[in-house]
Design a protein around this motif. Structure first.
Motif, PDB file in Angstrom:
ATOM      1  N   THR A  28       0.776  -1.139   0.061  1.00 30.13           N
ATOM      2  CA  THR A  28      -0.063  -0.134   0.016  1.00 30.13           C
ATOM      3  C   THR A  28       0.893   1.285  -0.104  1.00 30.13           C
ATOM      4  N   ASP A  29       0.546   2.328  -0.647  1.00 33.14           N
ATOM      5  CA  ASP A  29       1.095   3.491  -0.712  1.00 33.14           C
ATOM      6  C   ASP A  29       2.644   3.306  -1.498  1.00 33.14           C
ATOM      7  N   ASP A  30       2.994   2.167  -1.886  1.00 28.38           N
ATOM      8  CA  ASP A  30       4.428   1.836  -2.349  1.00 28.38           C
ATOM      9  C   ASP A  30       5.382   1.933  -1.257  1.00 28.38           C
ATOM     10  N   ILE A  31       5.064   1.958   0.070  1.00 26.88           N
ATOM     11  CA  ILE A  31       6.083   1.958   0.904  1.00 26.88           C
ATOM     12  C   ILE A  31       5.618   0.974   2.302  1.00 26.88           C
ATOM     13  N   VAL A  32       6.574   0.463   2.926  1.00 25.15           N
ATOM     14  CA  VAL A  32       6.291  -0.090   4.259  1.00 25.15           C
ATOM     15  C   VAL A  32       6.474   0.620   5.327  1.00 25.15           C
ATOM     16  N   LYS A  33       5.727   0.894   6.250  1.00 27.13           N
ATOM     17  CA  LYS A  33       6.053   2.170   7.125  1.00 27.13           C
ATOM     18  C   LYS A  33       5.797   1.525   8.451  1.00 27.13           C
ATOM     19  N   ILE A  34       6.899   1.671   9.235  1.00 26.35           N
ATOM     20  CA  ILE A  34       6.871   1.043  10.552  1.00 26.35           C
ATOM     21  C   ILE A  34       6.940   2.175  11.745  1.00 26.35           C
TER      22      ILE A  34
END
Length: 405
Positions: A28-34
Motif C-alpha cells: 500500500t502506498d508503495d512503502i512499508v512504514k514502521i
C-alpha cells in the motif's frame, strides 16, 4: 485453427497468471512504514527509547532497506506514558500516515490501547516493552503480537525459583497500573500454587519516586520476600532505598522485572544477589555477543531483552511481508504465525493463535562485584525455562481467539 485457439488460451492464461501475481505482491502506498511508539523522555526511557529505535532501525538496515522492491520507512514518537497521547498518535499513524506496524509500545496501559486500535484499523502492533499477560489473555487481538516476555513468564521464573528455595511468605510493592497489577496477580498465583502465602501488598502511583514509606511497611511485615512489581526509575530508587534500610539483611528483595540498564544504574554493590527472569542476555553465547557488540557500538549501551526483541520481531515482520507478497495485515499475521523464529534472540520460537511468541526464558542472579570480569558483566545463569513451560499454557488462555477443546 486449434493451434491458434490453444495459443490464445496459453497467452490469456499467462496474462491472467501475471496479473494475479502482480496483484498478490501489493504494498500500500508503495512503502512499508514502521512506527516506533515508545518512551523517549520519561521514567521508562532507559528501558525503551533510543534502544528501541536503534534496534528497529538496525533490523531495517540489515534487511536491506526494501521489501518487495519497496522502501521501508521508520518513524518515531514519544507517547510520554500517556494513554490518550499514545492513542491519538497511533490513530493518526494508522489513518493518515498509513503506518503498517507499530512496535515497542512500552507501558502496558498504552500497549493495551494501541493493540485494540490495530484491530480496529486492521494494522499490526508488536509489543516488546510491555509485560501485562492480558495482552494475550482477554485483551488479545488478531492483529497484535506479544513478543519478548510477559508477567506470567516473569512470575513463573522468579516466583518459582524463590518459592522452591523455601521463601514462602511474600509482600508486594506494586505499581498501580496494568503491568503492576498483572505482575502481582501472576506471581501471587505461582507462590500460592507452591504452598506460599501473600502476607500483604501496597500499591503506589507509577510516578512516585520516594518509596520509603512503602518499604518500611514491607519491612515491618516480616515477609521473607519483598517483591517489587514495577519497573523504570522507580524500581531503581526502590532498590537503593531498600539497601539503605537494610532490608536485604533479613528479607529477600525480588525485582520481578529488572533490565540490564537498571543494574547499570544501581551498580553491582546494590544489585548483587537479585534473582530475575529474562528473555535475553547479551553474554549468553557467540550470537548474542556478536549482535550486542554491533548495538553497543551505536549507542554505547548493551542491549536488553526489549531491544533484542524489537530487532528480532521487526526482522520477522519484514520476512513475513516478503513471504506474503503484501503488507496487508491479516496476510502478514498468517505468515508470522506459520514461520518459526530462529535467530540470536530465540531458537524455534513460534507465535500462537493468542499472539504469544513462545520461546525459552532464563532465570539469572546478579553477580557480586568480585565475580564480574568487566563492565556489563552482570548475570550468572541459574535456570533455563523451556518455552512450553515459561508461558501460560494455551489451554488456560482467556483469549477469545483460542479454540477450546
Amino acid at each position: 485453427m486449434n493451434g491458434r485457439v490453444n495459443s490464445g488460451l496459453i497467452a490469456a492464461t499467462a496474462i491472467l497468471t501475471m496479473s494475479v501475481a502482480a496483484s498478490a505482491q501489493t504494498v500500500t502506498d508503495d512503502i512499508v512504514k514502521i512506527g516506533v511508539l515508545t518512551d523517549m523522555s520519561g521514567q521508562f526511557s532507559h528501558e525503551s527509547g533510543a534502544g528501541a529505535v536503534t534496534a528497529i532501525k538496525m533490523a531495517v538496515e540489515d534487511f536491506g532497506g526494501k521489501v518487495l522492491g519497496k522502501p521501508i520507512e521508520v518513524i518515531v514518537a514519544d507517547h510520554q506514558n500517556k494513554p490518550d497521547t499514545a492513542s491519538a498518535l497511533a490513530r493518526k499513524w494508522y489513518d493518515v500516515e498509513k503506518v503498517d506496524m507499530i512496535g515497542n509500545l512500552i507501558n502496558s496501559s498504552i500497549a493495551l490501547t494501541v493493540s485494540g486500535l490495530a484491530k480496529d484499523k486492521n494494522r499490526i502492533a508488536i509489543i516488546n516493552g510491555s509485560g501485562s499477560s492480558r495482552l494475550t489473555g482477554d485483551a488479545c487481538t488478531p492483529n497484535s503480537i506479544h513478543y519478548s516476555y510477559d508477567t506470567y513468564a516473569l512470575a513463573r521464573g522468579t516466583g518459582a525459583a524463590l518459592a522452591k528455595e523455601g521463601k514462602k511468605s511474600w509482600y508486594f510493592l506494586t505499581a498501580d497500573y496494568a503491568f503492576g497489577h498483572a505482575l502481582e496477580a501472576d506471581t501471587s498465583a505461582v507462590v500460592k500454587a507452591l504452598g506460599g502465602e501473600v502476607v500483604g501488598s501496597t500499591r503506589y502511583p507509577p510516578e512516585s519516586f520516594d518509596q520509603s514509606s512503602y518499604l518500611l511497611q514491607a519491612q515491618s511485615s516480616k515477609a521473607q520476600v519483598v517483591a517489587l512489581a514495577g519497573s523504570g526509575n522507580v524500581l531503581v530508587n526502590s532498590i537503593k532505598s531498600a539497601q539503605e534500610f537494610g532490608i536485604q539483611q533479613r528479607q529477600t528483595l525480588a525485582g520481578l522485572l529488572v533490565w540490564e540498564t537498571d543494574i547499570k544504574a544501581l551498580g553491582l554493590s546494590a544489585a548483587q544477589g537479585l534473582v530475575l527472569t529474562n528473555a535475553f542476555y547479551w553474554d549468553r553465547d557467540d550470537e548474542t555477543r556478536a549482535w550486542s557488540k554491533r548495538f553497543f557500538d551505536r549507542i554505547k549501551v548493551m542491549p536488553h531483552m526489549g531491544d533484542a526483541g524489537d530487532y528480532s520481531s521487526t526482522m520477522h515482520y519484514l520476512r513475513a511481508v516478503e513471504a506474503a507478497g503484501t503488507d496487508e495485515a491479516q496476510a502478514v499475521m498468517k505468515k508470522m504465525r506459520e514461520m518459526p523464529i530462529n535467530d540470536f534472540f530465540a531458537k524455534n520460537g513460534r507465535i500462537r493463535d493468542d499472539g504469544r511468541m513462545v520461546h525459552d526464558m532464563y532465570v539469572y542472579e546478579v553477580k557480586k562485584p568480585s565475580e564480574a570480569k568487566g563492565d556489563w558483566d552482570f548475570y550468572k545463569l541459574r535456570e533455563v525455562i523451556p518455552g512450553d513451560q515459561a508461558f501460560r499454557p494455551i489451554k488456560d488462555s482467556a483469549c477469545p481467539l483460542v479454540k477450546k477443546g
